[in-house]
Design an enzyme around this catalytic site. Structure first.
Site, PDB file in Angstrom:
ATOM      1  N   ALA A   1       0.845  -1.208   0.000  1.00 13.07           N
ATOM      2  CA  ALA A   1       0.000   0.000   0.000  1.00 13.07           C
ATOM      3  C   ALA A   1       0.874   1.251   0.000  1.00 13.07           C
ATOM      4  O   ALA A   1       1.985   1.218   0.530  1.00 13.07           O
ATOM      5  CB  ALA A   1      -0.910  -0.008   1.224  1.00 13.07           C
ATOM      6  N   PRO A   2       0.408   2.352  -0.626  1.00 12.43           N
ATOM      7  CA  PRO A   2      -0.935   2.554  -1.213  1.00 12.43           C
ATOM      8  C   PRO A   2      -1.110   2.047  -2.640  1.00 12.43           C
ATOM      9  O   PRO A   2      -2.158   2.267  -3.229  1.00 12.43           O
ATOM     10  CB  PRO A   2      -1.086   4.075  -1.161  1.00 12.43           C
ATOM     11  CG  PRO A   2       0.313   4.581  -1.354  1.00 12.43           C
ATOM     12  CD  PRO A   2       1.204   3.596  -0.631  1.00 12.43           C
ATOM     13  N   GLY A   3      -0.101   1.394  -3.189  1.00 14.60           N
ATOM     14  CA  GLY A   3      -0.305   0.733  -4.474  1.00 14.60           C
ATOM     15  C   GLY A   3       0.330   1.422  -5.677  1.00 14.60           C
ATOM     16  O   GLY A   3       0.106   1.005  -6.814  1.00 14.60           O
ATOM     17  N   GLY A   4       1.123   2.449  -5.451  1.00 15.34           N
ATOM     18  CA  GLY A   4       1.773   3.134  -6.575  1.00 15.34           C
ATOM     19  C   GLY A   4       2.660   2.182  -7.357  1.00 15.34           C
ATOM     20  O   GLY A   4       2.590   2.116  -8.595  1.00 15.34           O
ATOM     21  N   LYS A   5       3.495   1.458  -6.647  1.00 19.02           N
ATOM     22  CA  LYS A   5       4.409   0.542  -7.346  1.00 19.02           C
ATOM     23  C   LYS A   5       3.624  -0.628  -7.930  1.00 19.02           C
ATOM     24  O   LYS A   5       3.917  -1.099  -9.019  1.00 19.02           O
ATOM     25  CB  LYS A   5       5.498   0.057  -6.401  1.00 19.02           C
ATOM     26  CG  LYS A   5       6.413   1.183  -5.920  1.00 19.02           C
ATOM     27  CD  LYS A   5       7.568   0.657  -5.097  1.00 19.02           C
ATOM     28  CE  LYS A   5       8.305   1.789  -4.417  1.00 19.02           C
ATOM     29  NZ  LYS A   5       7.501   2.480  -3.379  1.00 19.02           N
TER      30      LYS A   5
ATOM     31  N   ASP B   1       9.729  -2.950  -0.857  1.00 18.03           N
ATOM     32  CA  ASP B   1       9.934  -1.533  -0.513  1.00 18.03           C
ATOM     33  C   ASP B   1       9.687  -1.476   0.992  1.00 18.03           C
ATOM     34  O   ASP B   1       8.550  -1.362   1.444  1.00 18.03           O
ATOM     35  CB  ASP B   1       8.960  -0.646  -1.293  1.00 18.03           C
ATOM     36  CG  ASP B   1       9.209   0.833  -1.038  1.00 18.03           C
ATOM     37  OD1 ASP B   1      10.379   1.239  -0.990  1.00 18.03           O
ATOM     38  OD2 ASP B   1       8.231   1.580  -0.854  1.00 18.03           O
TER      39      ASP B   1
ATOM     40  N   CYS C   1      13.036   4.524   1.468  1.00 19.27           N
ATOM     41  CA  CYS C   1      13.155   5.980   1.259  1.00 19.27           C
ATOM     42  C   CYS C   1      13.987   6.555   2.405  1.00 19.27           C
ATOM     43  O   CYS C   1      13.657   7.597   2.961  1.00 19.27           O
ATOM     44  CB  CYS C   1      11.791   6.651   1.145  1.00 19.27           C
ATOM     45  SG  CYS C   1      10.700   6.401   2.536  1.00 19.27           S
TER      46      CYS C   1
END
Lengths: 319, 175
Positions: A131-135, A197, A250
């Site tokens: 989540a939030p699902g960008g990748k 990630d 990050c």
């Protein structure tokens, strides 16, 4: 791994005071961030905004034309599907095109992690802490909705939010399982590609969240590092022979990056680090602790050098 | 904890209902080689999936999977995601109404359609019929239900289509 604390100096005291950081953090930046003064100054400025075109629904050219007609000024980046936004007459999250799922607001660094995953159509992919699902949505578009993506997300709230993003982007090859990354083994499945990630101390996104200048402590870095070591071991166990694991955070902290990848290299002899084109080389040494020489194939993205949020990416290939 | 979904194959009866609906929306051919499953619940949801995740759904009961293209009750009603797929693949125009640019923002706020704002609608439409609402670029921005039949759908000064779902809900519901 225990958080290493370099000795303080007059320089770090002065910089910490000038930019409002806890001093221990600046002590550390001086040890692993190049051109620290420029870095700290860059973190005071609004970061460059990026959008990633959803190629399941449109093309970069078409979207650029449509948003351009509304007054947006967009520029190409190193990735064909990612555009930087220099002028936005309205919020990028409030256009009709956004609601129709034609793009996703996503930093270039995070798209680089997906790019490193080297996704192809009709393969099996695992996305940990998704989540939030960008990748996830970017992986799905690279796969053109073929094959399968299992997205793990332990938080129910975040999983729900992610389901909206998958729906908006028209993703049909993905399922969300409410599991933590350490539980992958219970599934009894292996994958061609695994993206981890990892949850981290988020040092790289201070420009977006200034509270992080003072909100975390050395113990938090250690906590994240230990969690990341167990996650990467679990993730590695789920990769098929010949498959790829991309590890990213990050954060700039070596304890959360090179040290974590190094811990895997010490446990597994069937893994090698593949080069990634863009970014600064990963560290092979920090505060007297040596990492594998091939760690220089991993990449560090710095806001002041690469115009992204701070990020770390390692691409690991399994024999 | 969000609820896990139970997925299963369609029964013969459900498949017949779905195929009729896909034919009606002009996307039967497109869906011929696509995989769909049912997510149990009230109402039952029809999910478009990739062939490779079918066995995962049946084994693990995920919280969410595939793309919900619609709901099956007595008949099939397309969801917003279904409308998006249908609009991009169909050559049919009968159950699709197109609105002008000014009306797009109103639809995205969940507002109903005034007849004045509809630039294209089939004269064969009946009252109380499900329609997919398109913007001038023929992209699905909502799903609605007609309040009138035939030419009366474009009459001025009256709401002629009730908006049931719209793309603006992605922001409203998530927030």
């Amino acid at each position: 791994m225990k958080t290493l604390l370099p000795p303080g100096s007059d320089e770090s005291r002065e910089l910490a005071k000038r930019y409002g950081y806890d001093q221990w953090l600046v002590d550390r930046f001086l040890a692993y961030v190049p051109e620290v003064q420029e870095f700290l100054a860059k973190m005071e400025r609004i970061p460059t905004q990026y959008i990633r075109v959803n190629t399941l629904k449109t093309s970069p050219e078409e979207l650029q034309k449509r948003l351009g007609a509304k007054g947006f000024v967009l520029h190409p980046t190193r990735l064909a599907e990612v555009l930087s936004v220099s002028v936005s007459p309205m919020s990028v999250g409030a256009t009709t095109e956004y609601l129709l799922g034609q793009y996703y607001v996503q930093d270039l660094s995070s798209c680089m992690a997906v790019d490193a995953l080297d996704v192809k159509e009709n393969i099996q992919v695992l996305d940990i802490a998704a989540a939030p699902g960008g990748k996830t949505t970017m992986i799905a578009q690279k796969m053109q909705n073929t094959g399968s993506i299992i997205a793990l997300e332990p938080s129910a709230v975040r999983a729900r939010s992610m389901s909206f993003n998958l729906a908006r982007c028209g993703v049909s090859n993905t399922c969300i399982l409410q599991h933590s990354g350490e539980e992958i083994g219970k599934l009894g499945l292996t994958f061609d590609r695994v993206l981890l990630d990892a949850p981290c101390s988020c040092e790289g996104v201070i420009a977006k969240d200034m509270t992080r200048k003072t909100s975390h402590e050395p113990a938090d870095v250690e906590f994240c590092s230990n969690k990341q070591e167990s996650l990467i071991a679990a993730a590695a166990a789920a990769v098929k022979p010949g498959g790829v694991l991309v590890y990213s955070t990050c954060s700039f902290a070596p304890e959360e990056n090179e040290a974590v990848v190094n811990s895997l290299l010490q446990k597994r002899t069937d893994v090698s680090i593949e080069p990634i084109e863009f970014g600064a080389s990963g560290l092979t040494e920090f505060q007297g602790i040596m990492f594998a020489e091939s760690m220089n194939n991993t990449r560090r993205l710095y806001p002041h050098l690469h115009d992204t949020t701070g990020f770390y990416i390692a691409k690991l290939r399994f024999d | 904890m969000i609820e896990s979904l139970k997925f299963r194959e369609l029964t013969r009866e459900e498949l017949t209902t779905l195929n009729r609906a896909l034919d009606k929306w002009g996307v039967f051919e497109f869906f011929k080689d696509k995989a769909v499953v049912i997510a149990e619940g009230t109402p039952k949801k029809v999910c478009l999936i990739s062939a490779d995740i079918r066995h995962i759904l049946l084994k693990f009961e995920p919280e969410y999977a595939g793309l919900v293209i619609g709901e099956l009750q007595k008949g099939f009603a397309p969801s917003l995601q279904g409308a998006d797929v249908f609009a991009s693949k169909t050559k049919s125009t009968k159950y699709y109404v197109t609105v002008n640019e000014n009306a797009v923002q109103l639809v995205l706020y969940g507002r109903d359609l005034m007849g004045d704002s509809i630039t294209l609608a089939s004269e064969e439409l009946d009252e109380n019929q499900l329609v997919i609402i398109l913007n001038p670029r023929k992209e699905a921005i909502g799903v609605g239900r007609t309040r009138f039949a035939g030419k009366s759908i474009t009459q001025k000064g009256r709401i002629t289509v009730t908006t049931l779902a719209d793309a603006g809900s992605y922001l409203r519901d998530e927030g």
